[in-house]
Design a protein around this motif. Structure first.
Motif, PDB file in Angstrom:
ATOM      1  N   ASP A  76       0.948  -1.055   0.120  1.00 20.67           N
ATOM      2  CA  ASP A  76       0.015   0.025   0.024  1.00 20.67           C
ATOM      3  C   ASP A  76       1.063   1.188   0.088  1.00 20.67           C
ATOM      4  OD1 ASP A  76      -2.836   1.058   0.593  1.00 20.67           O
ATOM      5  OD2 ASP A  76      -1.642   2.077   2.078  1.00 20.67           O
ATOM      6  N   HIS A  77       1.780   1.312   1.027  1.00 16.53           N
ATOM      7  CA  HIS A  77       2.807   2.315   0.947  1.00 16.53           C
ATOM      8  C   HIS A  77       3.930   2.133   1.937  1.00 16.53           C
ATOM      9  CE1 HIS A  77      -0.095   3.203   4.739  1.00 16.53           C
ATOM     10  NE2 HIS A  77       1.325   3.762   5.050  1.00 16.53           N
ATOM     11  N   GLY A  79       6.331   3.828   4.957  1.00  8.26           N
ATOM     12  CA  GLY A  79       6.659   5.108   5.757  1.00  8.26           C
ATOM     13  C   GLY A  79       7.973   5.245   6.389  1.00  8.26           C
ATOM     14  N   TYR A  92       7.464  18.409   4.859  1.00  5.85           N
ATOM     15  CA  TYR A  92       6.242  18.788   4.106  1.00  5.85           C
ATOM     16  C   TYR A  92       6.369  20.024   3.279  1.00  5.85           C
ATOM     17  CZ  TYR A  92       1.466  19.955   2.731  1.00  5.85           C
ATOM     18  OH  TYR A  92       0.272  20.481   2.126  1.00  5.85           O
ATOM     19  N   ILE A 103      -0.053  13.247  -2.023  1.00  2.00           N
ATOM     20  CA  ILE A 103      -1.152  12.139  -2.057  1.00  2.00           C
ATOM     21  C   ILE A 103      -2.417  12.806  -1.096  1.00  2.00           C
ATOM     22  CG2 ILE A 103      -2.127  10.086  -1.973  1.00  2.00           C
ATOM     23  CD1 ILE A 103       0.047  10.784  -4.416  1.00  2.00           C
ATOM     24  N   HIS A 104      -1.734  13.032   0.317  1.00  2.84           N
ATOM     25  CA  HIS A 104      -2.734  13.620   1.446  1.00  2.84           C
ATOM     26  C   HIS A 104      -1.823  14.553   2.140  1.00  2.84           C
ATOM     27  CE1 HIS A 104      -5.647  10.522   0.674  1.00  2.84           C
ATOM     28  NE2 HIS A 104      -4.653   9.441   0.484  1.00  2.84           N
ATOM     29  N   SER A 115       1.047  12.894   9.836  1.00  4.23           N
ATOM     30  CA  SER A 115       1.688  12.402   8.741  1.00  4.23           C
ATOM     31  C   SER A 115       0.956  12.914   7.622  1.00  4.23           C
ATOM     32  CB  SER A 115       1.719  10.882   8.590  1.00  4.23           C
ATOM     33  OG  SER A 115       0.220  10.470   8.227  1.00  4.23           O
ATOM     34  N   TYR A 117       1.179  12.312   2.971  1.00  7.09           N
ATOM     35  CA  TYR A 117       1.864  11.319   1.934  1.00  7.09           C
ATOM     36  C   TYR A 117       2.180  11.965   0.785  1.00  7.09           C
ATOM     37  CZ  TYR A 117      -0.982   7.701   4.639  1.00  7.09           C
ATOM     38  OH  TYR A 117      -1.504   6.939   5.734  1.00  7.09           O
ATOM     39  N   VAL A 125       3.686   5.487  -3.157  1.00  5.74           N
ATOM     40  CA  VAL A 125       3.339   6.091  -2.169  1.00  5.74           C
ATOM     41  C   VAL A 125       4.230   6.118  -0.857  1.00  5.74           C
ATOM     42  CG1 VAL A 125       1.404   6.738  -0.638  1.00  5.74           C
ATOM     43  CG2 VAL A 125       1.114   6.174  -2.941  1.00  5.74           C
ATOM     44  N   ILE A 126       4.733   7.224  -0.334  1.00 10.98           N
ATOM     45  CA  ILE A 126       5.333   7.499   0.982  1.00 10.98           C
ATOM     46  C   ILE A 126       4.746   8.199   1.853  1.00 10.98           C
ATOM     47  CG2 ILE A 126       7.664   8.124   2.029  1.00 10.98           C
ATOM     48  CD1 ILE A 126       8.676   7.727  -0.981  1.00 10.98           C
ATOM     49  N   GLN A 127       4.551   7.603   3.053  1.00 13.62           N
ATOM     50  CA  GLN A 127       3.804   8.369   4.403  1.00 13.62           C
ATOM     51  C   GLN A 127       5.299   8.722   5.106  1.00 13.62           C
ATOM     52  OE1 GLN A 127       1.715   5.968   7.241  1.00 13.62           O
ATOM     53  NE2 GLN A 127       0.652   7.982   7.811  1.00 13.62           N
ATOM     54  N   LEU A 129       5.884  10.297   8.669  1.00 10.04           N
ATOM     55  CA  LEU A 129       5.120   9.804   9.683  1.00 10.04           C
ATOM     56  C   LEU A 129       5.947  10.110  10.988  1.00 10.04           C
ATOM     57  CD1 LEU A 129       2.818   8.039  10.932  1.00 10.04           C
ATOM     58  CD2 LEU A 129       4.285   6.243  10.490  1.00 10.04           C
TER      59      LEU A 129
END
Length: 143
Positions: A76-77, A79, A92, A103-104, A115, A117, A125-127, A129
Motif C-alpha cells: 500500500d505504502h 513510511g 512537508y 497524495i494526502h 503524517s 503522503y 506512495v510514501i507516508q 510519519l
C-alpha cells in the motif's frame, strides 16, 4: 533538489503498509511468526501492529478486487519515520516548495500519529510519519 543537510532528520523506513486479502488471517500470521503486537484496530478492515521498533499496517483489499488469480500489488505504502510532528511539517513544506506530488496533506490521526503522503517519481506512495511508539526510539546509527 536542495542540499541534504537542510532536511529534517529522519529515522528510516520503519513503517510498511500492506494490502491483504484477509486482515484476520494476516494479523494472526504476523503475531505468531514475528511477535507483532496490535497497536490499534480502527475498524474490521485495518490493523496497525508494532514490534516495538517497527510498525506494520494491514489494510483489507475490498472483496470485489480480490480474485483467485490476483497478481496485483500488495504494498500500500512505505513510511519514513520522523522525530516529531514539527519535522514532518518541515519536510512537508520543503517538498511542496519543490513541486513533489502530495497524495494526502498533513493530518493528526486518532492514534496520536501525524503524517502526510507523497508520491515518489514512480508514484510509489510514501507516508512521512511521526509515530508516538517508535519515533522516540534511538537507533544505533543515530548520533
Amino acid at each position: 533538489m536542495s542540499e541534504q543537510q537542510d532536511l529534517p532528520p529522519g529515522k528510516g523506513f520503519r513503517h510498511v503498509a500492506l494490502n491483504v486479502t484477509d486482515v484476520e488471517v494476516s494479523k494472526t500470521f504476523y503475531q505468531t511468526w514475528f511477535g507483532m503486537r496490535i497497536v490499534w484496530e480502527p475498524d474490521a478492515g485495518n490493523v496497525y501492529m508494532s514490534s516495538g521498533v517497527d510498525n506494520l499496517a494491514l489494510h483489507q483489499i475490498p472483496k470485489e478486487r480480490v480474485s483467485a488469480d490476483h497478481q496485483g500489488q500488495f504494498l500500500d505504502h512505505v513510511g519514513f519515520v520522523m522525530d516529531s510532528p514539527e519535522t514532518v511539517d518541515q519536510l512537508y513544506e520543503r517538498v511542496v516548495q519543490a513541486g513533489v506530488e502530495i497524495i494526502h496533506h498533513p493530518k493528526l490521526h486518532r492514534d496520536g500519529s501525524y503524517s502526510f503522503y507523497l508520491a515518489d517519481p514512480d508514484r510509489i506512495v510514501i507516508q512521512v510519519l511521526y509515530e508516538p511508539t517508535i519515533s522516540p526510539i534511538r537507533f544505533s546509527t543515530e548520533t
